[in-house]
Enzyme design. Structure first.
Site, PDB file in Angstrom:
ATOM      1  N   TYR A  96      -4.125  -0.151   5.284  1.00  0.00           N
ATOM      2  CA  TYR A  96      -5.493  -0.424   4.855  1.00  0.00           C
ATOM      3  C   TYR A  96      -6.189  -1.300   5.882  1.00  0.00           C
ATOM      4  O   TYR A  96      -5.592  -2.217   6.428  1.00  0.00           O
ATOM      5  CB  TYR A  96      -5.492  -1.086   3.474  1.00  0.00           C
ATOM      6  N   TYR A 108     -10.988   3.872 -10.398  1.00  0.00           N
ATOM      7  CA  TYR A 108     -10.014   4.465  -9.494  1.00  0.00           C
ATOM      8  C   TYR A 108      -9.031   3.386  -9.069  1.00  0.00           C
ATOM      9  O   TYR A 108      -9.414   2.362  -8.511  1.00  0.00           O
ATOM     10  CB  TYR A 108     -10.699   5.065  -8.255  1.00  0.00           C
ATOM     11  N   HIS A 168      -4.094   8.529  -7.406  1.00  0.00           N
ATOM     12  CA  HIS A 168      -3.280   9.527  -6.715  1.00  0.00           C
ATOM     13  C   HIS A 168      -1.880   8.966  -6.501  1.00  0.00           C
ATOM     14  O   HIS A 168      -1.723   7.777  -6.214  1.00  0.00           O
ATOM     15  CB  HIS A 168      -3.885   9.877  -5.347  1.00  0.00           C
ATOM     16  N   ASN A 208       7.027  10.807  -5.058  1.00  0.00           N
ATOM     17  CA  ASN A 208       7.255   9.458  -5.584  1.00  0.00           C
ATOM     18  C   ASN A 208       7.594   9.558  -7.073  1.00  0.00           C
ATOM     19  O   ASN A 208       6.777   9.270  -7.947  1.00  0.00           O
ATOM     20  CB  ASN A 208       6.021   8.574  -5.339  1.00  0.00           C
ATOM     21  N   TYR A 243      -3.131  12.852   1.813  1.00  0.00           N
ATOM     22  CA  TYR A 243      -2.812  11.794   2.781  1.00  0.00           C
ATOM     23  C   TYR A 243      -2.889  12.355   4.195  1.00  0.00           C
ATOM     24  O   TYR A 243      -2.458  13.479   4.450  1.00  0.00           O
ATOM     25  CB  TYR A 243      -1.419  11.222   2.516  1.00  0.00           C
ATOM     26  N   LYS A 244      -3.394  11.563   5.109  1.00  0.00           N
ATOM     27  CA  LYS A 244      -3.605  12.034   6.481  1.00  0.00           C
ATOM     28  C   LYS A 244      -2.402  11.832   7.394  1.00  0.00           C
ATOM     29  O   LYS A 244      -2.079  12.689   8.176  1.00  0.00           O
ATOM     30  CB  LYS A 244      -4.820  11.321   7.106  1.00  0.00           C
TER      31      LYS A 244
END
Length: 175
Positions: A34, A93, A132, A137, A159-160
């Site tokens: 992040y 979220y 998400h 997981n 996810y990138k």
């Protein structure tokens, strides 16, 4: 009679004084990195961010959520939703929720989640909590399902820069 673990955990709002600890926790807990705007955003109105502190000095868990237009998570261009009388409908979220491994299964994650759901439920405009979860997981999926979340769908390539890149969208309905 012994002291219960949750009697030794303090839940604090995230602020400028503990932001460094939140950054450290996130770097250990999550495969996603992040940036500055994420952390600055935690201090804005409409956000909910807490940190769990064990024994007055050990930071062991964190959660971060934001309010957004209902449906934004599935339709990012949605500016707002109306419920028929002109007022905006919202969702919360959940961006992050994590507890360090030695402190898991002690109720700390459950308590952080309960605080977030309480935050969401206090606003009559909020209809659901969404998040998400990476598709592999299994521990997180079990945790959220156990606490009333349902899987809505799989999001491919969510996810990138992590593998697998796919995620499940989970939802907790308030209304």
């Amino acid at each position: 009679m012994g002291t219960r673990i949750n009697d030794m955990v303090e839940y604090q709002p995230v602020d400028g004084n503990n932001m460094g600890k939140v950054r450290q926790l996130n770097s250990v807990l999550f495969p996603v990195r992040y940036s500055g705007p994420f952390y600055r955003g935690l201090l804005l109105p409409g956000q909910f961010a807490q940190v769990a502190v064990y024994g007055n000095s050990t930071y062991v868990g964190t959660i971060a959520c934001r309010k957004q237009a209902l449906g934004f998570v599935t339709e990012p261009l949605a500016a707002s939703r109306c419920n028929g009388n002109g007022s905006e409908m919202l969702e919360v979220y959940m961006m992050t929720l994590g507890v360090l491994a030695p402190y898991r299964r002690l109720g700390i994650g459950r308590q952080l989640l309960a605080h977030a759901i309480e935050f969401a439920a206090q606003d009559p405009k909020v209809h659901r909590v969404v998040l998400h979860v990476q598709i592999d997981n299994d521990d997180a999926l079990r945790f959220y399902h156990k606490h009333g979340f349902s899987t809505q769908r799989m999001v491919e390539r969510y996810y990138k820069n992590i593998d697998p890149p796919h995620a499940y969208l989970l939802e907790y309905r308030l209304k």
